[in-house]
Design a protein around this motif. Structure first.
Motif, PDB file in Angstrom:
ATOM      1  N   LYS A 293     -40.329  73.244 -15.174  1.00 38.27           N
ATOM      2  CA  LYS A 293     -40.227  74.641 -15.637  1.00 38.27           C
ATOM      3  C   LYS A 293     -41.267  74.976 -16.684  1.00 38.27           C
ATOM      4  CE  LYS A 293     -35.379  75.293 -14.440  1.00 38.27           C
ATOM      5  NZ  LYS A 293     -34.002  75.600 -14.899  1.00 38.27           N
ATOM      6  N   SER A 294     -41.768  73.976 -17.386  1.00 35.19           N
ATOM      7  CA  SER A 294     -42.789  74.224 -18.392  1.00 35.19           C
ATOM      8  C   SER A 294     -44.195  74.115 -17.836  1.00 35.19           C
ATOM      9  CB  SER A 294     -42.622  73.252 -19.564  1.00 35.19           C
ATOM     10  OG  SER A 294     -42.778  71.914 -19.105  1.00 35.19           O
TER      11      SER A 294
ATOM     12  N   GLY B 148     -36.180  73.273 -23.547  1.00 31.82           N
ATOM     13  CA  GLY B 148     -35.313  73.319 -22.370  1.00 31.82           C
ATOM     14  C   GLY B 148     -34.228  72.262 -22.415  1.00 31.82           C
TER      15      GLY B 148
ATOM     16  N   ASN C 261     -41.940  74.151 -24.857  1.00 30.57           N
ATOM     17  CA  ASN C 261     -41.021  74.765 -23.910  1.00 30.57           C
ATOM     18  C   ASN C 261     -40.179  73.712 -23.200  1.00 30.57           C
ATOM     19  OD1 ASN C 261     -40.731  75.899 -20.791  1.00 30.57           O
ATOM     20  ND2 ASN C 261     -40.355  77.440 -22.364  1.00 30.57           N
TER      21      ASN C 261
ATOM     22  N   ASP D  26     -36.507  68.811 -14.590  1.00 28.26           N
ATOM     23  CA  ASP D  26     -36.483  70.279 -14.646  1.00 28.26           C
ATOM     24  C   ASP D  26     -37.277  70.789 -15.842  1.00 28.26           C
ATOM     25  OD1 ASP D  26     -35.007  70.470 -12.370  1.00 28.26           O
ATOM     26  OD2 ASP D  26     -33.100  70.907 -13.359  1.00 28.26           O
TER      27      ASP D  26
END
Length: 265
Positions: free
Chosen positions: A258-259, A244, A240, A254
């Protein structure tokens, strides 16, 4: 030479011209290491996490299709073992026709540019691209700068390797990373093909994502990254994070946040 079939299948293994591919043919090379024993769960995790395609040798195909969540599948056509006499001497393990029969969307072939085996591998890759063009199948050339007098991170050598892949008729080329975005620009500018980077030995999460960020900033088209993803404690999360950066152009911090991966990892 592109065809409708090649273009259609490239769409199955990428997203809008960028690629997150997870090779898992390493069972041939290094055996059933972490992430490959229960390869079904790993395939489910990385494709759920954002990988566009997975890659194996033909014999693993029955273990792939039910677990790839509708994502792409690539069959690798040569290989060697780490316990054999010369790991750089990749031998042909399949044909494009066999890949079609086991449901592949593309094929891949490894060539070590600068090695003693380069002449045979050039001939073999040229044969694969001829077979593939006839059948409308994309070819991912894994073109590494590897040999007794070759620096595997030298941008000039890497640029030569990716250009050779284009000259021989590949559709995508994978190569090593030169270490920074500035030097990798030369590699990407050496070919019109989409250039994706290998992961190599697993580093920290931050090192992995910074490498991906650097490759994309240099004009790369994504990754074909195996051990850094399938040997991770959480393959879905690292896939992921990589996705991204490749597909959403987000920063390293980020992508890690975010993962759900620790920023300091």
């Amino acid at each position: 030479m592109t065809t409708t079939g090649i273009d259609a299948r490239l769409d199955r293994i990428g997203t809008d011209g960028s690629y997150v591919i997870v090779p898992m043919d390493h069972g041939t090379t290094i055996g059933a290491v972490q992430g490959l024993k229960d390869i079904e769960s790993t395939i489910d995790g990385v494709t759920s996490g954002g990988a566009d395609a997975v890659l194996t040798q033909k014999g693993i195909a029955p273990r792939v299709h039910e677990h790839k969540n509708g994502k792409g599948y690539i069959v690798h056509l040569n290989g060697s073992t780490s316990i054999g006499p010369d790991e750089n001497e990749k031998r042909v393990t399949g044909t494009v026709e066999e890949a079609v029969r086991v449901g592949a969307d593309a094929v891949s072939f490894h060539i070590n540019v600068g090695s003693n085996h380069e002449p045979d591998q050039i001939t073999q890759l040229a044969d694969v691209t001829e077979q593939a063009t006839r059948l409308g199948m994309p070819v991912l050339a894994m073109a590494y700068a590897r040999g007794p007098d070759v620096d595997p991170e030298d941008p000039e050598a890497l640029g030569h390797a990716v250009r050779l892949a284009e000259e021989l008729g590949a559709d995508i080329v994978k190569t090593g990373y030169s270490g920074d975005a500035a030097s990798f620009e030369h590699v990407c500018e050496s070919t019109r093909l989409p250039v994706v980077i290998a992961g190599g030995s697993r580093g920290t999460d931050r090192q992995t994502i910074e490498m991906v960020r650097g490759a994309m900033d240099a004009g790369g088209a994504g990754v074909s990254m195996g051990r850094s993803i399938f040997q991770h404690e959480n393959p879905q999360a690292i896939a992921n994070a990589v996705s991204g950066v490749v597909h959403h152009d987000i920063s390293t911090d980020d992508a890690l946040a975010k993962s759900g991966l620790a920023l300091e990892a």
